[in-house]
Design a protein around this motif. Structure first.
Motif, mmCIF file in Angstrom:
data_model
loop_
_atom_site.group_PDB
_atom_site.id
_atom_site.type_symbol
_atom_site.label_atom_id
_atom_site.label_comp_id
_atom_site.label_asym_id
_atom_site.label_seq_id
_atom_site.Cartn_x
_atom_site.Cartn_y
_atom_site.Cartn_z
ATOM 1 N N ASP A 6 0.824 -1.207 0.000
ATOM 2 C CA ASP A 6 0.000 0.000 0.000
ATOM 3 C C ASP A 6 0.864 1.266 0.000
ATOM 4 O O ASP A 6 0.611 2.200 0.719
ATOM 5 C CB ASP A 6 -0.956 -0.008 1.190
ATOM 6 C CG ASP A 6 -0.204 -0.114 2.517
ATOM 7 O OD1 ASP A 6 0.970 -0.537 2.513
ATOM 8 O OD2 ASP A 6 -0.806 0.224 3.545
ATOM 9 N N ARG A 7 1.880 1.264 -0.833
ATOM 10 C CA ARG A 7 2.765 2.422 -0.930
ATOM 11 C C ARG A 7 2.037 3.573 -1.611
ATOM 12 O O ARG A 7 1.267 3.376 -2.547
ATOM 13 C CB ARG A 7 4.016 2.082 -1.723
ATOM 14 C CG ARG A 7 4.899 1.099 -1.013
ATOM 15 C CD ARG A 7 6.143 0.858 -1.805
ATOM 16 N NE ARG A 7 6.987 -0.092 -1.108
ATOM 17 C CZ ARG A 7 8.057 -0.628 -1.615
ATOM 18 N NH1 ARG A 7 8.436 -0.316 -2.834
ATOM 19 N NH2 ARG A 7 8.758 -1.476 -0.919
ATOM 20 N N LYS A 8 2.322 4.773 -1.148
ATOM 21 C CA LYS A 8 1.728 5.958 -1.742
ATOM 22 C C LYS A 8 2.460 6.301 -3.038
ATOM 23 O O LYS A 8 3.657 6.071 -3.166
ATOM 24 C CB LYS A 8 1.811 7.133 -0.780
ATOM 25 C CG LYS A 8 0.967 6.941 0.453
ATOM 26 C CD LYS A 8 1.064 8.143 1.338
ATOM 27 C CE LYS A 8 0.214 7.931 2.575
ATOM 28 N NZ LYS A 8 0.287 9.078 3.476
ATOM 29 N N VAL A 9 1.730 6.865 -3.969
ATOM 30 C CA VAL A 9 2.318 7.283 -5.233
ATOM 31 C C VAL A 9 3.062 8.586 -4.999
ATOM 32 O O VAL A 9 2.523 9.533 -4.428
ATOM 33 C CB VAL A 9 1.224 7.483 -6.307
ATOM 34 C CG1 VAL A 9 1.826 8.004 -7.589
ATOM 35 C CG2 VAL A 9 0.480 6.189 -6.535
ATOM 36 N N VAL A 10 4.297 8.635 -5.419
ATOM 37 C CA VAL A 10 5.114 9.837 -5.275
ATOM 38 C C VAL A 10 5.176 10.518 -6.633
ATOM 39 O O VAL A 10 5.603 9.932 -7.620
ATOM 40 C CB VAL A 10 6.537 9.482 -4.783
ATOM 41 C CG1 VAL A 10 7.384 10.741 -4.669
ATOM 42 C CG2 VAL A 10 6.465 8.751 -3.460
#
Length: 103
Positions: A6-10
């Motif tokens: 569930d990594r955030k989009v950078v």
């Protein structure tokens, strides 16, 4: 070992779209170059004493280049999203500001 999915989009600066004024300026430059070529074709078709096939090429350039110039000038930047391709939410109720009097 646990893997996080569930990594955030950078977002990066290089992902940014060009500004509207930069996009319009780019399209105006392309349009004026194409209209300049059209003007040269028109002048060469009238002034030069060349065989008819070559004159026909100049006339075709003078006639058809405006169409392609306008189509190209009206095309937005290919990377920009127009906002129309986003999916609209499923709306089952008329919004309050769209209701008519008496309903």
């Amino acid at each position: 070992m646990k893997v996080r999915r569930d990594r955030k989009v950078v977002h990066q600066v290089t992902d940014a779209q060009p500004s509207l004024s930069a996009d319009i300026g780019r399209r105006e430059k392309i349009y004026f170059v194409q209209m300049g070529i059209r003007t040269v074709c028109l002048i060469l078709a009238v002034v030069l004493n060349v065989p008819w096939p070559i004159r026909l090429v100049f006339v075709a350039g003078a006639v058809f280049l405006p169409y392609f110039a306008v189509i190209g000038a009206n095309q937005p930047n290919r990377g920009a999203s127009s906002g129309f391709d986003a999916e609209k939410p499923n709306q089952t109720e008329i919004p309050r500001h769209r209701r008519e009097i008496g309903s």
